[in-house]
Design a protein around this motif. Structure first.
Motif, PDB file in Angstrom:
ATOM      1  N   HIS A  35       0.842  -1.201   0.000  1.00 24.78           N
ATOM      2  CA  HIS A  35       0.000   0.000   0.000  1.00 24.78           C
ATOM      3  C   HIS A  35       0.878   1.252   0.000  1.00 24.78           C
ATOM      4  CE1 HIS A  35      -3.696   2.294   0.889  1.00 24.78           C
ATOM      5  NE2 HIS A  35      -2.884   3.054   1.582  1.00 24.78           N
ATOM      6  N   THR A  36       1.910   1.225   0.820  1.00 21.86           N
ATOM      7  CA  THR A  36       2.819   2.374   0.900  1.00 21.86           C
ATOM      8  C   THR A  36       3.509   2.608  -0.438  1.00 21.86           C
ATOM      9  OG1 THR A  36       3.180   2.083   3.262  1.00 21.86           O
ATOM     10  CG2 THR A  36       4.874   3.300   2.067  1.00 21.86           C
ATOM     11  N   THR A  37       3.985   1.548  -1.060  1.00 21.11           N
ATOM     12  CA  THR A  37       4.673   1.675  -2.347  1.00 21.11           C
ATOM     13  C   THR A  37       3.764   2.299  -3.395  1.00 21.11           C
ATOM     14  OG1 THR A  37       6.137  -0.181  -1.855  1.00 21.11           O
ATOM     15  CG2 THR A  37       5.850   0.389  -4.182  1.00 21.11           C
ATOM     16  N   ARG A  38       2.521   1.836  -3.477  1.00 19.25           N
ATOM     17  CA  ARG A  38       1.580   2.389  -4.461  1.00 19.25           C
ATOM     18  C   ARG A  38       1.299   3.864  -4.181  1.00 19.25           C
ATOM     19  NH1 ARG A  38      -0.349  -2.706  -3.489  1.00 19.25           N
ATOM     20  NH2 ARG A  38      -1.935  -1.986  -2.014  1.00 19.25           N
ATOM     21  N   ALA A  39       1.078   4.208  -2.927  1.00 25.07           N
ATOM     22  CA  ALA A  39       0.779   5.598  -2.573  1.00 25.07           C
ATOM     23  C   ALA A  39       1.987   6.494  -2.849  1.00 25.07           C
ATOM     24  CB  ALA A  39       0.371   5.695  -1.108  1.00 25.07           C
ATOM     25  N   ILE A  40       3.168   6.039  -2.475  1.00 28.02           N
ATOM     26  CA  ILE A  40       4.375   6.836  -2.699  1.00 28.02           C
ATOM     27  C   ILE A  40       4.630   7.021  -4.190  1.00 28.02           C
ATOM     28  CG2 ILE A  40       6.905   6.833  -2.471  1.00 28.02           C
ATOM     29  CD1 ILE A  40       5.320   7.786   0.040  1.00 28.02           C
ATOM     30  N   ASN A  41       4.433   5.979  -4.984  1.00 28.38           N
ATOM     31  CA  ASN A  41       4.623   6.117  -6.430  1.00 28.38           C
ATOM     32  C   ASN A  41       3.690   7.177  -7.011  1.00 28.38           C
ATOM     33  OD1 ASN A  41       6.698   4.270  -6.509  1.00 28.38           O
ATOM     34  ND2 ASN A  41       5.390   2.562  -7.104  1.00 28.38           N
ATOM     35  N   LYS A  42       2.456   7.229  -6.523  1.00 28.22           N
ATOM     36  CA  LYS A  42       1.511   8.257  -6.972  1.00 28.22           C
ATOM     37  C   LYS A  42       1.987   9.642  -6.528  1.00 28.22           C
ATOM     38  CE  LYS A  42      -2.348   9.860  -8.660  1.00 28.22           C
ATOM     39  NZ  LYS A  42      -2.545   9.992 -10.083  1.00 28.22           N
ATOM     40  N   LEU A  43       2.471   9.750  -5.300  1.00 27.28           N
ATOM     41  CA  LEU A  43       2.968  11.032  -4.801  1.00 27.28           C
ATOM     42  C   LEU A  43       4.229  11.468  -5.556  1.00 27.28           C
ATOM     43  CD1 LEU A  43       2.322  10.509  -0.991  1.00 27.28           C
ATOM     44  CD2 LEU A  43       1.142  12.116  -2.502  1.00 27.28           C
ATOM     45  N   VAL A  44       5.038  10.515  -5.984  1.00 32.11           N
ATOM     46  CA  VAL A  44       6.213  10.829  -6.809  1.00 32.11           C
ATOM     47  C   VAL A  44       5.745  11.392  -8.147  1.00 32.11           C
ATOM     48  CG1 VAL A  44       8.130   9.796  -8.103  1.00 32.11           C
ATOM     49  CG2 VAL A  44       7.801   9.211  -5.685  1.00 32.11           C
ATOM     50  N   GLN A  45       4.720  10.770  -8.751  1.00 33.07           N
ATOM     51  CA  GLN A  45       4.176  11.252 -10.027  1.00 33.07           C
ATOM     52  C   GLN A  45       3.649  12.681  -9.904  1.00 33.07           C
ATOM     53  OE1 GLN A  45       1.173   8.413 -11.102  1.00 33.07           O
ATOM     54  NE2 GLN A  45       2.640   6.974 -12.000  1.00 33.07           N
ATOM     55  N   LEU A  46       3.077  12.991  -8.755  1.00 36.71           N
ATOM     56  CA  LEU A  46       2.553  14.340  -8.515  1.00 36.71           C
ATOM     57  C   LEU A  46       3.656  15.335  -8.140  1.00 36.71           C
ATOM     58  CD1 LEU A  46      -0.615  13.336  -6.452  1.00 36.71           C
ATOM     59  CD2 LEU A  46      -0.579  14.252  -8.789  1.00 36.71           C
ATOM     60  N   ASP A  47       4.882  14.835  -7.992  1.00 37.87           N
ATOM     61  CA  ASP A  47       6.045  15.630  -7.585  1.00 37.87           C
ATOM     62  C   ASP A  47       5.910  16.154  -6.155  1.00 37.87           C
ATOM     63  OD1 ASP A  47       8.618  16.698  -7.941  1.00 37.87           O
ATOM     64  OD2 ASP A  47       7.808  18.641  -8.581  1.00 37.87           O
TER      65      ASP A  47
END
Length: 115
Positions: free
Chosen positions: A29-41
């Motif tokens: 769950h953390t990995t998916r959320a962080i990847n999305k937050l990375v995409q949003l910069d």
């Protein structure tokens, strides 16, 4: 994703495992959320120098702006809704909420340790 931004804003750079435990969710769950937050910069993800298999994450300047806006909004809202509450009652309430929050975090850590 709010909880990840708050945790990183409050604590600075964390490894993904520590972030998962702090938020009380599994690593996937953390990995998916962080990847999305990375995409949003909002978050930067870098290899962990101490653990070649892991990553460390921290808020970018854009993420810090979001964190500060969220913090300010919540603070203003709490001030507005509590303006007519007695100061002593607010102090007691604050202590109880802190204790409940600490208990929730301990429960989540214990739950994660058992998995």
């Amino acid at each position: 994703m709010f909880n990840f931004i708050v945790e990183l804003g409050d604590n600075g750079e964390l490894n993904l495992s520590s972030l998962s435990k702090a938020v009380g969710v599994d690593n996937g769950h953390t990995t998916r959320a962080i990847n999305k937050l990375v995409q949003l910069d909002y978050v930067k993800k870098v290899k962990d120098e101490k653990d070649a298999r892991g990553y460390r994450v921290y808020l970018t300047d854009k993420g810090l702006i979001v964190y500060n806006k969220m913090y300010k909004h919540v603070s203003n809202m709490l001030n507005e809704v509590s303006k007519d509450v007695d100061a002593n009652d607010l102090e007691v309430y604050s202590r109880v909420v802190d204790q409940l929050y600490d208990g929730f975090k301990a429960y989540q850590r214990k739950k994660n340790d058992c998995q």
